[in-house]
Motif scaffolding. Sequence first.
Motif, PDB file in Angstrom:
ATOM      1  N   ARG A   1      56.635  29.249  55.437  1.00 41.44           N
ATOM      2  CA  ARG A   1      57.692  28.789  54.533  1.00 41.44           C
ATOM      3  C   ARG A   1      57.139  28.035  53.335  1.00 41.44           C
ATOM      4  O   ARG A   1      57.816  27.902  52.314  1.00 41.44           O
ATOM      5  CB  ARG A   1      58.726  27.953  55.312  1.00 41.44           C
TER       6      ARG A   1
ATOM      7  N   GLU B   1      55.533  19.303  66.334  1.00 42.50           N
ATOM      8  CA  GLU B   1      56.696  18.720  67.004  1.00 42.50           C
ATOM      9  C   GLU B   1      56.981  19.477  68.304  1.00 42.50           C
ATOM     10  O   GLU B   1      57.469  18.904  69.263  1.00 42.50           O
ATOM     11  CB  GLU B   1      57.893  18.783  66.038  1.00 42.50           C
TER      12      GLU B   1
ATOM     13  N   ASP C   1      57.273  23.285  53.730  1.00 47.56           N
ATOM     14  CA  ASP C   1      58.727  23.121  53.652  1.00 47.56           C
ATOM     15  C   ASP C   1      59.181  21.791  54.239  1.00 47.56           C
ATOM     16  O   ASP C   1      60.124  21.187  53.733  1.00 47.56           O
ATOM     17  CB  ASP C   1      59.459  24.293  54.321  1.00 47.56           C
TER      18      ASP C   1
ATOM     19  N   THR D   1      56.228  15.501  62.265  1.00 45.80           N
ATOM     20  CA  THR D   1      55.228  14.533  62.736  1.00 45.80           C
ATOM     21  C   THR D   1      54.081  14.354  61.730  1.00 45.80           C
ATOM     22  O   THR D   1      53.322  13.388  61.811  1.00 45.80           O
ATOM     23  CB  THR D   1      54.596  14.995  64.058  1.00 45.80           C
ATOM     24  N   GLY D   2      53.923  15.338  60.832  1.00 46.28           N
ATOM     25  CA  GLY D   2      52.832  15.296  59.854  1.00 46.28           C
ATOM     26  C   GLY D   2      51.569  15.966  60.351  1.00 46.28           C
ATOM     27  O   GLY D   2      50.588  16.081  59.612  1.00 46.28           O
TER      28      GLY D   2
ATOM     29  N   SER E   1      50.678  19.147  61.041  1.00 50.31           N
ATOM     30  CA  SER E   1      50.186  20.354  60.375  1.00 50.31           C
ATOM     31  C   SER E   1      49.654  20.037  58.975  1.00 50.31           C
ATOM     32  O   SER E   1      48.606  20.551  58.569  1.00 50.31           O
ATOM     33  CB  SER E   1      51.264  21.451  60.327  1.00 50.31           C
TER      34      SER E   1
HETATM   35  P1  AMP Z   1      54.839  18.676  61.675  1.00 51.31           P
HETATM   36  O1  AMP Z   1      53.447  19.184  61.723  1.00 51.31           O
HETATM   37  O2  AMP Z   1      55.316  18.069  62.945  1.00 51.31           O
HETATM   38  O3  AMP Z   1      55.081  17.782  60.480  1.00 51.31           O
HETATM   39  O4  AMP Z   1      55.784  19.961  61.507  1.00 51.31           O
HETATM   40  C1  AMP Z   1      55.961  20.566  60.279  1.00 51.31           C
HETATM   41  C2  AMP Z   1      55.896  22.056  60.378  1.00 51.31           C
HETATM   42  O5  AMP Z   1      56.663  22.553  61.477  1.00 51.31           O
HETATM   43  C3  AMP Z   1      56.462  22.690  59.148  1.00 51.31           C
HETATM   44  O6  AMP Z   1      55.681  23.831  58.852  1.00 51.31           O
HETATM   45  C4  AMP Z   1      57.868  23.077  59.530  1.00 51.31           C
HETATM   46  O7  AMP Z   1      58.161  24.346  59.015  1.00 51.31           O
HETATM   47  C5  AMP Z   1      57.900  23.095  61.057  1.00 51.31           C
HETATM   48  N1  AMP Z   1      58.952  22.250  61.618  1.00 51.31           N
HETATM   49  C6  AMP Z   1      58.756  21.210  62.474  1.00 51.31           C
HETATM   50  N2  AMP Z   1      59.907  20.640  62.822  1.00 51.31           N
HETATM   51  C7  AMP Z   1      60.874  21.310  62.179  1.00 51.31           C
HETATM   52  C8  AMP Z   1      62.300  21.172  62.102  1.00 51.31           C
HETATM   53  N3  AMP Z   1      62.960  20.236  62.789  1.00 51.31           N
HETATM   54  N4  AMP Z   1      62.980  22.032  61.310  1.00 51.31           N
HETATM   55  C9  AMP Z   1      62.316  22.977  60.601  1.00 51.31           C
HETATM   56  N5  AMP Z   1      60.984  23.163  60.630  1.00 51.31           N
HETATM   57  C10 AMP Z   1      60.259  22.340  61.398  1.00 51.31           C
END
Ligand code: AMP
Length: 176
Positions: free
Chosen positions: A61, A98, A122, A126-127, A129
């Motif tokens: 995305r 997450e 997008d 949690t940050g 990725s």
């Molecule tokens: P994170 O690494 O936890 O910050 O997760 C971010 C990545 O996971 C992004 O690439 C998002 O597309 C996807 N993602 C995680 N949680 C969600 C959510 N609640 N809604 C949409 N996309 C999510």
Amino acid sequence: MNNPILLQNLRNVPDFPIKGIQFKDVTTLFKNPECLRIMVDELYELYKDKGITKVVGIESRGFVIGAALALRLGAGFIMCRKPGKLPAETKRASYMKEYGKDTIEIHADAITEDDVVLLHDDLLATGGSMKAAYGLVKEFHPRKVFINFLIELTIEGLNGRAVFDDETEITTLIRI
Ligand code: AMP
């Protein structure tokens, strides 16, 4: 920030991909021409004077607005992809998200020390990725690295910003 047209058009999908996750579905922003224009315009205003030479989008995305913004900024576009998708030599990093573990890769010749990089995805949850992608990009020793997300989740106690140091410049268009 928090443009009402973007907020109105963002779809929430409960319990996707697993129970308990409130999935923010940006495809409803991508399919709406006005939302597309607003997102690219807002990002262009944020980054037009930063000297960005490469926009790095995170699969998948992060590719949509990342590529549109790169075109607008006169920058190149780099794909940060899931393992095994990039054909040439890569650097890779693993991280927790997450809802599970994941790995990302970037081409080993994607960035030079002369680049000013904007990392784009997008959504910040949690940050994990983006931290992994940030680490990969830093290995190239570019002049500067900026970070942007369309959406920042602060609900349910999430504070993805906390995984980055205070010097890292992070922008988001929507905070929920
Ligand atoms: P994170 O690494 O936890 O910050 O997760 C971010 C990545 O996971 C992004 O690439 C998002 O597309 C996807 N993602 C995680 N949680 C969600 C959510 N609640 N809604 C949409 N996309 C999510």
